[in-house]
Motif scaffolding. Structure first.
Motif, PDB file in Angstrom:
ATOM      1  N   PHE A 192       0.836  -1.200   0.000  1.00 17.46           N
ATOM      2  CA  PHE A 192       0.000   0.000   0.000  1.00 17.46           C
ATOM      3  C   PHE A 192       0.871   1.250   0.000  1.00 17.46           C
ATOM      4  O   PHE A 192       1.965   1.245   0.548  1.00 17.46           O
ATOM      5  N   PRO A 193       0.378   2.351  -0.610  1.00 18.64           N
ATOM      6  CA  PRO A 193      -0.804   2.376  -1.469  1.00 18.64           C
ATOM      7  C   PRO A 193      -0.572   1.590  -2.752  1.00 18.64           C
ATOM      8  O   PRO A 193       0.542   1.580  -3.285  1.00 18.64           O
ATOM      9  N   LYS A 194      -1.600   0.935  -3.246  1.00 20.08           N
ATOM     10  CA  LYS A 194      -1.464  -0.008  -4.356  1.00 20.08           C
ATOM     11  C   LYS A 194      -0.910   0.640  -5.622  1.00 20.08           C
ATOM     12  O   LYS A 194      -0.122   0.028  -6.347  1.00 20.08           O
ATOM     13  N   LEU A 195      -1.323   1.868  -5.921  1.00 19.85           N
ATOM     14  CA  LEU A 195      -0.847   2.500  -7.147  1.00 19.85           C
ATOM     15  C   LEU A 195       0.654   2.758  -7.104  1.00 19.85           C
ATOM     16  O   LEU A 195       1.300   2.868  -8.144  1.00 19.85           O
ATOM     17  N   ILE A 196       1.221   2.817  -5.909  1.00 21.78           N
ATOM     18  CA  ILE A 196       2.657   3.092  -5.772  1.00 21.78           C
ATOM     19  C   ILE A 196       3.458   1.834  -5.485  1.00 21.78           C
ATOM     20  O   ILE A 196       4.484   1.572  -6.130  1.00 21.78           O
ATOM     21  N   ASN A 197       2.999   1.026  -4.558  1.00 24.12           N
ATOM     22  CA  ASN A 197       3.778  -0.123  -4.085  1.00 24.12           C
ATOM     23  C   ASN A 197       3.206  -1.484  -4.453  1.00 24.12           C
ATOM     24  O   ASN A 197       3.736  -2.502  -4.027  1.00 24.12           O
ATOM     25  N   GLY A 198       2.124  -1.525  -5.229  1.00 28.22           N
ATOM     26  CA  GLY A 198       1.421  -2.788  -5.453  1.00 28.22           C
ATOM     27  C   GLY A 198       1.715  -3.488  -6.758  1.00 28.22           C
ATOM     28  O   GLY A 198       0.975  -4.401  -7.134  1.00 28.22           O
ATOM     29  N   TRP A 199       2.792  -3.121  -7.455  1.00 23.80           N
ATOM     30  CA  TRP A 199       3.049  -3.688  -8.780  1.00 23.80           C
ATOM     31  C   TRP A 199       4.201  -4.685  -8.768  1.00 23.80           C
ATOM     32  O   TRP A 199       5.178  -4.517  -8.034  1.00 23.80           O
ATOM     33  N   PHE A 200       4.058  -5.731  -9.588  1.00 18.75           N
ATOM     34  CA  PHE A 200       5.114  -6.744  -9.710  1.00 18.75           C
ATOM     35  C   PHE A 200       5.079  -7.324 -11.118  1.00 18.75           C
ATOM     36  O   PHE A 200       4.107  -7.158 -11.867  1.00 18.75           O
ATOM     37  N   TRP A 201       6.166  -7.997 -11.494  1.00 18.74           N
ATOM     38  CA  TRP A 201       6.239  -8.700 -12.774  1.00 18.74           C
ATOM     39  C   TRP A 201       5.719 -10.106 -12.557  1.00 18.74           C
ATOM     40  O   TRP A 201       6.330 -10.907 -11.855  1.00 18.74           O
ATOM     41  N   SER A 202       4.580 -10.442 -13.146  1.00 21.23           N
ATOM     42  CA  SER A 202       3.957 -11.739 -12.892  1.00 21.23           C
ATOM     43  C   SER A 202       4.752 -12.893 -13.491  1.00 21.23           C
ATOM     44  O   SER A 202       4.642 -14.026 -13.023  1.00 21.23           O
ATOM     45  N   ALA A 203       5.544 -12.644 -14.508  1.00 20.52           N
ATOM     46  CA  ALA A 203       6.300 -13.720 -15.145  1.00 20.52           C
ATOM     47  C   ALA A 203       7.332 -14.326 -14.203  1.00 20.52           C
ATOM     48  O   ALA A 203       7.595 -15.524 -14.246  1.00 20.52           O
ATOM     49  N   ASN A 204       7.912 -13.510 -13.342  1.00 19.11           N
ATOM     50  CA  ASN A 204       8.964 -14.012 -12.441  1.00 19.11           C
ATOM     51  C   ASN A 204       8.752 -13.592 -10.996  1.00 19.11           C
ATOM     52  O   ASN A 204       9.579 -13.880 -10.141  1.00 19.11           O
ATOM     53  N   GLN A 205       7.665 -12.888 -10.726  1.00 16.34           N
ATOM     54  CA  GLN A 205       7.289 -12.448  -9.380  1.00 16.34           C
ATOM     55  C   GLN A 205       8.288 -11.494  -8.757  1.00 16.34           C
ATOM     56  O   GLN A 205       8.392 -11.395  -7.536  1.00 16.34           O
ATOM     57  N   VAL A 206       9.008 -10.768  -9.564  1.00  9.78           N
ATOM     58  CA  VAL A 206       9.887  -9.723  -9.055  1.00  9.78           C
ATOM     59  C   VAL A 206       9.047  -8.476  -8.791  1.00  9.78           C
ATOM     60  O   VAL A 206       8.315  -8.015  -9.664  1.00  9.78           O
TER      61      VAL A 206
END
Length: 295
Positions: A195-209
């Motif tokens: 949180f907040p999701k727009l700032i800290n909620g993103w990741f690369w789903s292909a490798n979970q980085v």
């Protein structure tokens, strides 16, 4: 890598154990000491739980569907634009993530539009030799499955060098394309670090980085503007238009006079794609299909 393989409740135990071991090893390597993010994907490591639990965790729920998909890894060579043999809800186009197909993994090196960078193969859909493929567009979920069948996944940008290289293939005929970027908005994403999701909620789903903060100084290329004139990501489709959440990341080519930039987009939109080799998928396929030579 844990998210890469679907929950399959009828899978044979030996395959499950192999997958779980690969999954745990990969997660520990990527997130030493980062227990929160590892725990986020722990539900997806349990391959004996019902299929729909994995779907609900990833996509925030949805209608149930008949599980008529792949129950174990196969090497059929069936090459469909929109893979439908992994189990899916036809009306929504969602379902399970596909296993790699041994023959498609082998043949990926001969596919039109394949380029190489840093020891990885990348496939650019708009460069394919087949017109139906070259002009195709996928929603985010089906795009991942098309890539995964080939021991690949949607592209992830973890370095400026990789990103700059890919941008060299983007010209005026390519208005946008999907990446594996994903907002953590499903089960297990309620931990403070997201949180907040727009700032800290993103990741690369292909490798979970996990991606760095969208407003930080570490490498990213989120646009300074969008349809509402606000910095990206902004979840405009849901916040302003009452539509779906903008939970997937696309690269847009000067769509808002901003150059080639990252934008959050609702996952149902359809776009061309770039697939990138995933080492974990390749290792799994080589072990599963020892009689097929997979480069």
């Amino acid at each position: 890598f844990c998210q890469s393989f679907p929950d399959v409740n009828k899978m044979k135990i030996p395959v499950t154990i192999v997958l779980a071991c690969i999954c745990l090893h990969s997660t520990e390597a990527q997130f030493p000491g980062f227990g929160g993010f590892r725990n986020l994907f722990r539900p997806l490591q349990n391959f004996l739980q019902p299929v729909m639990r994995g779907v609900q965790n990833i996509f925030g729920g949805g209608p149930k569907f008949k599980d008529d998909g792949t129950q174990s890894p196969q090497a059929t060579g069936n090459d469909k634009l929109f893979p439908d043999d992994c189990g899916r809800e036809e009306d929504k186009g969602t379902g399970k993530l596909c296993f790699p197909d041994g023959l498609l993994c082998q043949e990926r090196v001969n596919k039109g539009g394949v380029q190489k960078f840093g020891g990885h193969l990348y496939w650019f859909s708009w460069q394919d030799n087949d017109n139906s493929v070259r002009n195709a567009k996928w929603d985010w979920f089906n795009a991942r499955n098309y890539c995964r069948k080939r021991c690949m996944d949607l592209v992830s940008f973890e370095t400026q060098q990789e990103y700059d290289w890919v941008k060299g293939f983007i010209d005026g005929s390519v208005p946008y394309f999907w990446t594996s970027g994903r907002k953590c908005n499903f089960g297990g994403c309620d931990k403070p670090e997201f949180f907040p999701k727009l700032i800290n909620g993103w990741f690369w789903s292909a490798n979970q980085v996990k991606m760095p903060p969208t407003n930080g100084n570490q490498f990213h290329d989120w646009s300074h503007t969008g349809g509402a004139g606000r910095p990206q990501p902004d979840n405009r489709e849901q916040a302003q238009q009452g539509g779906e959440e903008e939970a997937c990341m696309a690269v847009l080519n000067n769509f808002y006079g901003d150059g080639i930039k990252w934008h959050d987009v609702a996952c149902h939109h359809e776009k061309p794609i770039i697939c990138e080799d995933v080492e974990g998928h390749l290792a799994f396929a080589r072990q599963t299909f020892p009689n097929i030579r997979i480069p």
